[in-house]
Design a protein around this motif. Structure first.
Motif, PDB file in Angstrom:
ATOM      1  N   TYR A 106       0.853  -1.197   0.000  1.00  0.00           N
ATOM      2  CA  TYR A 106       0.000   0.000   0.000  1.00  0.00           C
ATOM      3  C   TYR A 106       0.889   1.247   0.000  1.00  0.00           C
ATOM      4  CZ  TYR A 106      -3.086  -3.657   1.546  1.00  0.00           C
ATOM      5  OH  TYR A 106      -3.754  -4.832   1.640  1.00  0.00           O
ATOM      6  N   ALA A 107       1.781   1.312  -0.994  1.00  0.00           N
ATOM      7  CA  ALA A 107       2.830   2.332  -0.906  1.00  0.00           C
ATOM      8  C   ALA A 107       2.476   3.625  -1.647  1.00  0.00           C
ATOM      9  CB  ALA A 107       4.139   1.737  -1.429  1.00  0.00           C
ATOM     10  N   PHE A 108       1.219   4.008  -1.597  1.00  0.00           N
ATOM     11  CA  PHE A 108       0.824   5.277  -2.227  1.00  0.00           C
ATOM     12  C   PHE A 108      -0.494   5.726  -1.636  1.00  0.00           C
ATOM     13  CE2 PHE A 108      -0.569   1.599  -4.532  1.00  0.00           C
ATOM     14  CZ  PHE A 108      -1.923   1.780  -4.536  1.00  0.00           C
ATOM     15  N   HIS A 152       5.587   3.592   3.845  1.00  0.00           N
ATOM     16  CA  HIS A 152       5.220   2.378   3.118  1.00  0.00           C
ATOM     17  C   HIS A 152       6.094   2.184   1.884  1.00  0.00           C
ATOM     18  CE1 HIS A 152       1.068   1.355   4.961  1.00  0.00           C
ATOM     19  NE2 HIS A 152       1.789   2.018   5.834  1.00  0.00           N
TER      20      HIS A 152
ATOM     21  N   ALA B 653      -4.543  -0.334   6.573  1.00  0.00           N
ATOM     22  CA  ALA B 653      -3.376   0.223   5.876  1.00  0.00           C
ATOM     23  C   ALA B 653      -3.626   1.665   5.457  1.00  0.00           C
ATOM     24  CB  ALA B 653      -3.032  -0.627   4.658  1.00  0.00           C
ATOM     25  N   MET B 657      -1.865   5.183   6.838  1.00  0.00           N
ATOM     26  CA  MET B 657      -1.245   6.195   5.980  1.00  0.00           C
ATOM     27  C   MET B 657      -1.858   7.577   6.192  1.00  0.00           C
ATOM     28  SD  MET B 657      -0.520   3.939   2.607  1.00  0.00           S
ATOM     29  CE  MET B 657       0.824   4.877   1.962  1.00  0.00           C
TER      30      MET B 657
END
Ligand code: FES
Ligand code: FES
Lengths: 166, 764
Positions: A106-108, A152, B653, B657
């Motif tokens: 979930y890097a955005f 992330h 998740a 964030m």
């Protein structure tokens, strides 16, 4: 500059342009970001700041991560360019493991910075397949992410560096 | 539904647009184009306050490829932007550096830029004012005739239907202060108007559709807010607003008034779709910033650490124009009450003031953050005087079930169902607060040479806007043409700008309809084709859309149950949805498919809505540890923890964030280095691009922990509430507290740059 041709190889496809000031010709002042986005329809990388500060327009030229907004297309003659559209396997559509890691981690958030960050990370990993977290952070220090996906992103790139399979 | 039966809620699920984002396929406005589209640009004022004496656009108009050049002479001066309508789209008077002098539309962006260079202007330069308190003084330069002493008329009708709300006056102030053992009084400023700095610059494409109708494609995180705020500019106009993925907004890209109205005007005169984007430099120098705040306040706390009286004058600097800043002021007043919820005696007065700076607009934190950054320092002083532990004080004072407060609609609300005591305690524990807290003005750690010190601080904030604005949705059940499955379509107006909520809502509908998440689709964001929805601004999406879509799904389910009665021969209570059909709960039972129930080619459509409700404020608490180098004045945050209770967590998740996001968009770092620096001699911003403006780079992030509790609050079917917006809102004041504790001297000037630290240490 005299009229001449410029040939770039973008994502394994060769494109030749004639350089000049007539309608449709590639002007000497055209940036690679403009050529990729406006002529080739490769809109994945973004033009955000147009001054080399944010990294949203990052592509890989001959192995190096480069901000395409600060690169003139005429200087890319005979060069190999990879953009975010060129990472997945063109035949199978299978994602590059780095792209998959961005999905798994979930890097955005908004994703505007993501293509640039993926390309900068890709260039790093190609040169140094096992970077430390510090090296990853250094390599990405020119990439702006205002949503704060950094935590992330580092996990995703570091998964690849450490050979983590999901 | 029982949370333990959830298939998707509470679990990480890949966002529907995730693959598009990592492959570059996701479409943002800049990637979109229309046939015959031309390009708009503007000539911008180099002066903060000036009068156009002469303007000559002949040469620009005659340039080949130019379709239109507009100045104040060509456009009705009644087309006014802002609330109250105040600022002509094109005016003879320039109010800030970057104000629009002229608009150009041309075949290419290069021709438009060339035409801009051909416009000749002679200005009469006027005296200007850059400070909110200065602007209030007699004799200060006046920006608008109708705003005496530069004070903007209070009240924003769409938000305040009972009349303007800008002054909270309740209880007996004198009596309140009499009950107090500790009182702090001072003026605190949070007025450097930092830039939210979304990576994608603000832009719009407008197409004229006849009469006063326009279609606008915009980089807005809420098409509907864009529509309502800009509908007051051109009389009888109607905007249909469409959006794509949005490249960061943080509340800042909603109304987009200047780019939108520029594109709209140019599209009408040229009858061509006009694209109008701001460059990054224009975004940074002329687009909306955070509000400026100067707060003169007196806060009293009793011997038990309860705030008993608050008197405050809040001067809100909205820059050169006010685009519903009144809403932010209303929310700011509301949020202050949530933090000091046991206080019954208030006189919190406000003035919105215009100054000759780029406009301030909506930014994540929405007024509450700006006020909190000031008031928290004074609450801190009362705590210090009483030698209280801030965590204990915040715990006692923070709003919980049954507390009353006035919200931005001017009405009184009562907190319902929420209680954050546990979240505060668990967050403090995880941060090891009791271990680290050594008392006011006492570092947690000092280097051997005494040059480097560490200190801890915390901040708290909440917002009841999570239930704001009426919202509707349809859920349509559409059996597949072939095969036995169906698609479930959520018809609702929601733009994805990074929070993942389009996907989170699909999870809710998937739970109700008992279909795989993949089978749930969402319509594109569009104000005409979808029912009403205000987008995700203010973390409202979880409750407002959550309730609307889950009610719509329940309504669709009810209709399916009714249709199934003749087949299953049991009452609806004995039915459930399964495998794209209706079954009886008793086993072995009967089954009838949706395809059998729904007439061919038709769909079942459920309707759901949410009505505005401010009774469940959310909560976020920041704990952090800073390290100060007394030799260099450098401060860095070494560790940070964000704690919240989001009600039922929908997607861990993405929520995590959102917590991280509190570092960005002019939040945490407004305490350390983020500021717009304006040259006092010329009124021009010196921090005009991303090289001059300081932002945190990848290699400078502190370690970050989160606490995300998942209580079952009584909000709607899924017991959740939104929380992302405020993740960083209390971070600035927490940082100031931590710095002050580290160096043993109170620091109360934002941002705490090395200069400020040296001044506090008496070294300057
Ligand atoms: S757009 Fe190229 S670095 Fe920002
Ligand atoms: S994900 Fe939005 S800027 Fe990085």
């Amino acid at each position: 500059m005299d009229t001449k041709d410029v040939t770039i190889n973008a994502n394994d496809f060769e494109y030749s342009f004639s350089v000049g000031t007539k309608f449709g010709q590639l002007s000497a002042s055209e940036t690679l970001a403009e050529t990729l986005r406006n002529r080739l329809g490769l809109t994945g990388s973004k033009e955000a700041c147009n001054e080399g500060a944010c990294g949203c327009c990052t592509v890989i030229i001959n192995g190096n991560a480069v901000t395409s907004c600060m690169t003139l297309t005429v200087d890319c003659d005979e060069k190999n360019i990879t953009t975010i559209e060129g990472l997945a396997n063109p035949e199978t559509g299978e994602l590059d493991p780095l792209q998959q890691a961005f999905l798994d981690r979930y890097a955005f958030q908004c994703g505007y910075c993501t293509p640039g960050i993926i390309m900068a990370s890709k260039a790093l990993l190609d040169k140094n397949p096992t970077p430390t977290d510090t090296e990853i952070k250094e390599a990405l220090s020119g990439n702006f992410c205002r949503c704060i996906s950094q935590y992330h992103v580092i996990e995703a790139v570091s998964d690849i560096a450490k050979g983590v399979q999901k | 539904m029982d949370p333990k039966d959830y298939k998707y809620i509470g679990k990480n699920v890949q966002r529907k647009d995730a693959k598009d984002i990592v492959t570059g396929k996701a479409v943002f406005l800049d990637d979109f184009t229309l046939p015959k589209m031309i390009f708009g640009r503007s000539l911008k004022s180099p002066y903060p306050h000036a009068f156009i004496k002469e303007i000559d656009v002949e040469e620009a108009r005659n340039l080949k490829g130019v379709h239109a050049v507009l100045t104040y002479k060509d456009v009705s001066q009644d087309y006014k932007m802002g609330w109250p309508p105040q600022k002509p789209i094109l005016s003879q008077k320039m109010l800030y550096v970057g104000d629009t002098v002229a608009l150009v539309a041309a075949e290419t962006i290069e021709i438009a830029n060339e035409a801009i260079d051909l416009i000749k202007v002679e200005y009469e330069i006027l005296p200007f004012v850059l400070d909110g308190l200065e602007a209030l003084k007699d004799g200060a330069p006046q920006l608008y005739e109708e705003f005496d002493h530069n004070i903007v008329t209070p009240g924003y009708p769409p938000f305040q239907k009972d009349g303007a709300f800008w002054h909270l006056e309740i209880g007996d102030l004198e009596q309140g202060f009499n009950e107090c053992a500790f009182i702090a009084e001072d003026t605190v400023s949070f007025d450097k108007k930092p830039a939210p700095l979304a990576p994608e610059p603000p832009g719009a494409i407008a197409r004229y559709d006849g009469d006063e109708n326009y279609t606008v494609w915009a980089t807005s995180q809420s098409g509907y807010i864009l529509k309502i705020i800009n509908s007051s500019v051109i009389p009888n106009s109607d905007l249909t607003v469409k959006t794509f993925n949005v490249g960061g907004s943080y509340g800042n890209k909603q109304s987009l008034t200047v780019p939108v109205m520029s594109a709209v005007l140019l599209s009408k005169v040229t009858d061509r779709p006009v694209r109008f984007f701001q460059t990054k430099v224009e975004q940074m120098t002329a687009y909306e910033t955070r509000l400026g705040s100067q707060v003169k306040a007196k806060i009293g706390m009793d011997k038990d650490g309860i705030v008993r009286a608050v008197k405050a004058d809040w001067t809100v600097d909205t820059g050169a124009f006010c685009n519903a800043t009144q809403g932010q002021v209303g929310v700011g007043i509301g949020e202050a009450q949530l933090v000091m919820a046991k206080c019954k005696n208030w006189d919190l007065d406000t003035n919105i003031v215009v100054t000759n700076k780029q406009p301030a607009g909506i930014v994540r934190g929405y007024g509450g953050q700006e006020l909190n950054s000031c008031l928290s320092l004074l609450i801190g002083r009362t705590m210090k005087a009483g030698n209280f532990d801030p965590v204990e004080v915040y715990k006692k004072n923070y709003v919980s079930d049954g507390d009353e407060y006035f919200w931005r609609d001017g009405r009184k609300w009562k907190a319902h169902s929420i209680d954050y005591t546990e979240a505060i305690e668990i967050s403090a524990e995880k941060f090891k607060w009791t271990e680290k807290w050594k008392g006011w003005g006492t570092p947690t750690w000092t280097s051997e040479d005494g040059n480097i010190v560490r200190g801890v601080g915390c901040g708290i904030i909440g917002n009841a806007d999570v239930g704001e604005d009426n919202t509707e949705a349809y859920v349509r059940v559409s059996p597949d043409l072939f095969g036995s499955k169906a698609h479930v379509i959520m018809q609702t107006n929601i733009t994805e700008s990074g929070m993942g909520q389009r996907s989170n809502l699909a999870k809710m509908v998937a739970e109700v309809m008992n279909v795989p998440y993949e089978q749930v689709q969402i319509t594109d964001p569009d104000t005409m084709q979808n029912p009403t929805g205000f987008g995700l601004c203010g973390s409202r999406g979880t409750i407002t859309y959550g309730r609307a879509v889950s009610n719509a799904a329940v309504d669709a389910r009810r209709q399916l149950f009714e249709l199934a009665e003749p087949y299953l021969e049991v009452p609806p209570e004995a039915m459930q949805l399964e495998n794209y059909g209706v079954v009886t709960k008793s086993r072995p039972g009967k089954f009838v498919s949706w395809k059998q129930l729904i007439p061919p080619d038709l769909t079942i459509t459920g309707y759901g809505k949410h009505t505005e409700n401010f009774s469940t404020p959310n909560f976020f608490m920041v704990f952090l540890e800073v390290e100060v180098n007394k030799q260099t004045g450098q401060v860095k945050v070494v560790h940070m923890l964000g704690g919240t209770d989001a009600g039922q967590v929908i997607d861990p998740a993405t929520l995590e964030m959102q917590c991280h996001g509190g570092i960005g968009s002019a939040s945490l770092d407004t305490a350390l280095f983020e500021e717009h620096i304006i040259d006092p001699a010329t009124g021009r911003p010196l921090t005009y691009n991303m090289l001059e403006y300081k932002w945190r780079t990848f290699n400078e992030f502190p370690t970050f922990d989160t606490v995300m509790l998942s209580s079952q609050f009584d909000t709607f079917m899924f017991k959740a509430l939104g929380v992302g917006e405020i993740a960083g809102a209390a971070a600035a004041s927490a940082t100031m507290q931590a710095i002050s504790n580290a160096i043993g001297v109170e620091v109360a000037e934002y941002p705490a740059t090395p200069n400020v630290i040296f001044k506090a240490l008496g070294k300057m």
